[in-house]
Design an enzyme around this catalytic site. Structure first.
Site, PDB file in Angstrom:
ATOM      1  CE  LYS A   1       0.938   1.453   4.315  1.00 44.45           C
ATOM      2  NZ  LYS A   1       1.698   2.620   4.650  1.00 44.45           N
TER       3      LYS A   1
ATOM      4  CG  ASP B   1      -0.861  -0.075   7.946  1.00 42.93           C
ATOM      5  OD1 ASP B   1      -1.695   0.819   8.166  1.00 42.93           O
ATOM      6  OD2 ASP B   1       0.357   0.134   7.822  1.00 42.93           O
TER       7      ASP B   1
HETATM    8  P1  ATP Z   1       3.999  -0.252   8.098  1.00 39.04           P
HETATM    9  O1  ATP Z   1       3.993   0.668   6.940  1.00 39.04           O
HETATM   10  O2  ATP Z   1       2.794  -1.156   8.208  1.00 39.04           O
HETATM   11  O3  ATP Z   1       4.353   0.374   9.406  1.00 39.04           O
HETATM   12  P2  ATP Z   1       6.453  -1.238   7.025  1.00 39.04           P
HETATM   13  O4  ATP Z   1       6.063  -1.470   5.619  1.00 39.04           O
HETATM   14  O5  ATP Z   1       7.274  -0.035   7.323  1.00 39.04           O
HETATM   15  O6  ATP Z   1       5.164  -1.300   7.913  1.00 39.04           O
HETATM   16  P3  ATP Z   1       6.993  -4.042   7.342  1.00 39.04           P
HETATM   17  O7  ATP Z   1       7.707  -4.505   6.136  1.00 39.04           O
HETATM   18  O8  ATP Z   1       5.559  -4.376   7.469  1.00 39.04           O
HETATM   19  O9  ATP Z   1       7.234  -2.479   7.550  1.00 39.04           O
HETATM   20  O10 ATP Z   1       7.807  -4.605   8.587  1.00 39.04           O
HETATM   21  C1  ATP Z   1       7.926  -3.990   9.846  1.00 39.04           C
HETATM   22  C2  ATP Z   1       8.571  -4.983  10.811  1.00 39.04           C
HETATM   23  O11 ATP Z   1       7.669  -6.048  11.063  1.00 39.04           O
HETATM   24  C3  ATP Z   1       9.822  -5.652  10.246  1.00 39.04           C
HETATM   25  O12 ATP Z   1      10.964  -4.955  10.626  1.00 39.04           O
HETATM   26  C4  ATP Z   1       9.786  -7.057  10.807  1.00 39.04           C
HETATM   27  O13 ATP Z   1      10.627  -7.198  11.922  1.00 39.04           O
HETATM   28  C5  ATP Z   1       8.348  -7.276  11.290  1.00 39.04           C
HETATM   29  N1  ATP Z   1       7.612  -8.362  10.571  1.00 39.04           N
HETATM   30  C6  ATP Z   1       6.835  -9.301  11.145  1.00 39.04           C
HETATM   31  N2  ATP Z   1       6.285 -10.110  10.223  1.00 39.04           N
HETATM   32  C7  ATP Z   1       6.703  -9.695   9.034  1.00 39.04           C
HETATM   33  C8  ATP Z   1       6.475 -10.146   7.697  1.00 39.04           C
HETATM   34  N3  ATP Z   1       5.695 -11.214   7.430  1.00 39.04           N
HETATM   35  N4  ATP Z   1       7.056  -9.449   6.699  1.00 39.04           N
HETATM   36  C9  ATP Z   1       7.833  -8.365   6.976  1.00 39.04           C
HETATM   37  N5  ATP Z   1       8.109  -7.927   8.214  1.00 39.04           N
HETATM   38  C10 ATP Z   1       7.546  -8.570   9.237  1.00 39.04           C
END
Ligand code: ATP
Length: 295
Positions: free
Chosen positions: A4, A135
């Site tokens: 997203k 999210d």
């Molecule tokens: P958001 O925008 O929802 O805050 P993001 O896109 O910045 O998230 P994600 O890639 O969702 O970040 O990952 C955030 C943290 O979640 C990672 O650093 C990781 O430790 C943890 N995590 C747990 N499960 C997962 C998964 N299936 N895939 C990626 N990260 C995961």
């Protein structure tokens, strides 16, 4: 399951429980992680992760896909009669502000409900999604939607057209809690509830990228730029190369650039890649549908 971006992210002052009230417009874009679910021994919940940033993803019970599978199994009273082995192939950068983990959680709910043949409807899955994280409900819904509360209260948005985006990935991730902490330091407390600008909603109804571009807004952007000053250059370069609008996605560090059309997006992605200021560049389109079963 899609990534997203936030076309608007308006953030209010933190509530007593520490959460920030949000008013946001999500759009699901065509950058997908893939997840496979196979039967495992009853009570066994396991995950393997390959692809983009796999070494940064936990494979224990803190993985959002495992948490989703366990929550589904316990809610439907079958934690010891079902099990699952999940394989995630990541394309969405980890900690990129693209909600990759949330997307994996949404996909695990949908995949496990089908694998275990549970009698569970979309509304019930959405309620579990909201328990998993703010999210996750949008990752299940997809499209373009307005989010309020913690981003988990959703209403589909009236949006026309398909948008061509260029995503620029950062060299390092950004921790969402760290960005919110910086946001709190940079902003004085107080102020009213956050609202999505009416001008953005009108622009989305028009379906004209040229109208949408200038209305993109992210209250977390100053905090993300402060933590990774190089992102300023990335945003400026994209605008110089003809983007109609440029924004840090969510808590960053991914930057999203809106192009006038596919041709303009190709030109923009070539120019940004040649510049070498970001780790990688991807063209995507939005909106796309949420987590779904493909075979
Ligand atoms: P958001 O925008 O929802 O805050 P993001 O896109 O910045 O998230 P994600 O890639 O969702 O970040 O990952 C955030 C943290 O979640 C990672 O650093 C990781 O430790 C943890 N995590 C747990 N499960 C997962 C998964 N299936 N895939 C990626 N990260 C995961």
């Amino acid at each position: 399951m899609p990534a997203k971006i936030n076309l608007a992210l308006k953030v209010g002052p933190p509530r007593d429980d520490g959460y920030h009230p949000l008013a946001t417009v999500f759009q699901a874009v065509s950058l997908f992680d893939e997840i496979e679910a196979e039967w495992a021994e009853p009570g066994e919940f396991a995950v393997t992760v390959t692809g983009e940033g796999a070494d940064l993803v936990p494979v224990d019970d803190s993985n959002l896909a495992i948490r989703a599978a366990q929550l589904l199994a316990s809610t439907y009273g079958r934690p010891n009669s079902v099990g699952v082995s999940l394989s995630i192939k990541k394309s969405i950068p980890v900690a990129g502000g693209l909600a990759g983990g949330s997307s994996n959680g949404a996909a695990a709910l949908v995949a496990c409900a089908a694998l275990w043949d549970l009698d569970v409807g979309t509304d019930e899955l959405q309620a579990l999604a909201a328990e998993l994280g703010s999210d996750v409900p949008f990752a299940m819904l997809g499209g373009t939607a307005l989010g309020s509360g913690r981003g988990d209260v959703l209403v589909p948005a009236l949006a026309r057209g398909t948008y061509s985006w260029v995503l620029a990935f950062g060299h390092r991730g950004l921790s969402t809690p760290a960005v919110y902490r910086r946001f709190d330091q940079l902003n004085s407390p107080g102020g009213g509830p956050p609202e999505v600008p009416a001008a953005l909603m009108n622009a989305l109804r028009s379906g004209e990228p040229a109208q949408v571009g200038p209305e993109l807004v992210n209250d977390l952007q100053p905090a993300a730029l402060d933590l990774q000053p190089k992102l300023r250059q990335v945003i400026e370069a994209g605008l110089e190369y003809g983007a109609l609008g440029a924004i840090v996605s969510g808590s960053g560090p991914t930057c999203a650039f809106l192009a006038a059309n596919e041709t303009a997006a190709v030109d923009l992605s070539v120019a940004l890649s040649a510049d070498g200021i970001c780790r990688a560049v991807r063209r995507v389109t939005g909106p796309v549908t949420g987590a779904r079963i493909v075979g």
